[in-house]
Design an enzyme around this catalytic site. Structure first.
Site, PDB file in Angstrom:
ATOM      1  CB  SER A 197      -1.948   4.366   3.332  1.00 43.63           C
ATOM      2  OG  SER A 197      -1.140   3.297   3.794  1.00 43.63           O
ATOM      3  CB  ILE A 200      -9.760  -0.693  -1.802  1.00 41.80           C
ATOM      4  CG1 ILE A 200      -8.866  -1.447  -0.809  1.00 41.80           C
ATOM      5  CG2 ILE A 200     -10.806   0.122  -1.048  1.00 41.80           C
ATOM      6  CD1 ILE A 200      -8.060  -0.549   0.116  1.00 41.80           C
ATOM      7  CB  SER A 241      -7.892  -3.654  -9.525  1.00 44.07           C
ATOM      8  OG  SER A 241      -7.023  -2.560  -9.266  1.00 44.07           O
ATOM      9  CE1 TYR A 247       0.564   4.476  -1.486  1.00 47.78           C
ATOM     10  CE2 TYR A 247       1.257   3.512   0.602  1.00 47.78           C
ATOM     11  CZ  TYR A 247       0.279   3.734  -0.346  1.00 47.78           C
ATOM     12  OH  TYR A 247      -0.990   3.230  -0.163  1.00 47.78           O
TER      13      TYR A 247
END
Length: 262
Positions: A142, A15, A13, A155
């Site tokens: 990220s 990217i 799913s 995260y």
């Protein structure tokens, strides 16, 4: 390009799927990995519809936290395509919970999936590339790997960790013909927030407004594709205010800390 073998984790799913489709259009041989076999088969069908030959797509279900299974997975890829030219470590999970409300098991899972899993698979592939004197390793980090944000303590910690690991790895292996790229997405329209972990480990299940207004995932994949083709060491991708945060962090960390709190 047709001879290049590209292995993408987290390919079921988001990217990973969009990047698989982009490489399919270029005729690359694809290895698609994630835990959900049925979703991988769906993505593989889309890749074939995009023009890729049936035997140029290998569906290889994989749990990157199962380190013992990784050597066998690597051998399966080699048995099928003989080589691994590009590994995109894209498997990952996010978080949406305050630190005070987050169980330690959630932090452990974030580290296992987002950090240790990426390192373990990279270590399983790296010797092959070093022996050959060529290859390309990439990881999806990220903006959260450079900027701290509320509701994402685990995260952010995980993404900071992979940025550090792959930056250091690059310094070790770049002189031996192995390229290392860190991908730094901002807000991209995927299910990342819906699939994120809540403080008790359950699925968060809600879409962030920032994600809903983020960059289209196919546009994101195009930026990443071009960056990887150019062997860029770092590939920032996004279009919102979060991308400006990368520069603010460098120029005025104190200002960024105040903005993050707000």
């Amino acid at each position: 390009m047709s001879a290049q073998t590209v292995w993408i984790t987290g390919a079921s799913s988001g990217i990973g799927e969009a990047l698989a489709l982009r490489y399919a259009k270029e005729g690359a041989r694809l290895v698609l990995s994630a835990r959900r076999a049925s979703e991988l088969e769906r993505v593989a069908s889309r890749c074939r519809e995009a023009g890729l030959a049936a035997d140029d797509v290998l569906v290889l279900p994989l749990d990157v936290t199962d380190w013992a299974s990784l050597p066998t997975a690597v051998q399966t890829v080699l048995d099928t395509f003989e080589t691994i030219d590009l590994l995109v470590n894209n498997a990952g999970v996010s978080q949406r919970s305050l630190c005070k409300d987050t169980d330690m098991s959630v932090y452990q899972k974030l580290m296992d999936v987002d950090v240790m899993g990426q390192i373990a698979l990279t270590k399983a592939v790296l010797p092959l590339m070093l022996e050959r004197g060529s290859g390309h390793l990439a990881v999806t980090s990220s903006v959260a790997g450079k900027v701290g944000a509320p509701m994402r303590t685990g995260y952010c910690a995980a993404k900071h960790a992979v940025m550090g690991f792959f930056d250091a790895l690059r310094a070790e292996v770049e002189g031996e013909g192995v390229q290392v790229s860190t991908i730094t997405p901002g807000f991209i329209r995927t299910d990342i927030s819906r699939n994120a972990l809540a403080g008790d480990g359950s699925v968060y299940g809600e879409e962030d407004a920032d994600i809903a207004g983020g960059m289209d995932v196919n546009e994101c994949a195009e930026v990443i594709f071009k960056g990887l083709q150019a062997k860029k060491r770092e590939i920032p991708v996004g279009k919102g205010k979060e991308m400006a945060a990368l520069w603010v962090k460098r120029l005025s960390p104190e200002l960024l800390f105040r903005l993050a709190r707000a």
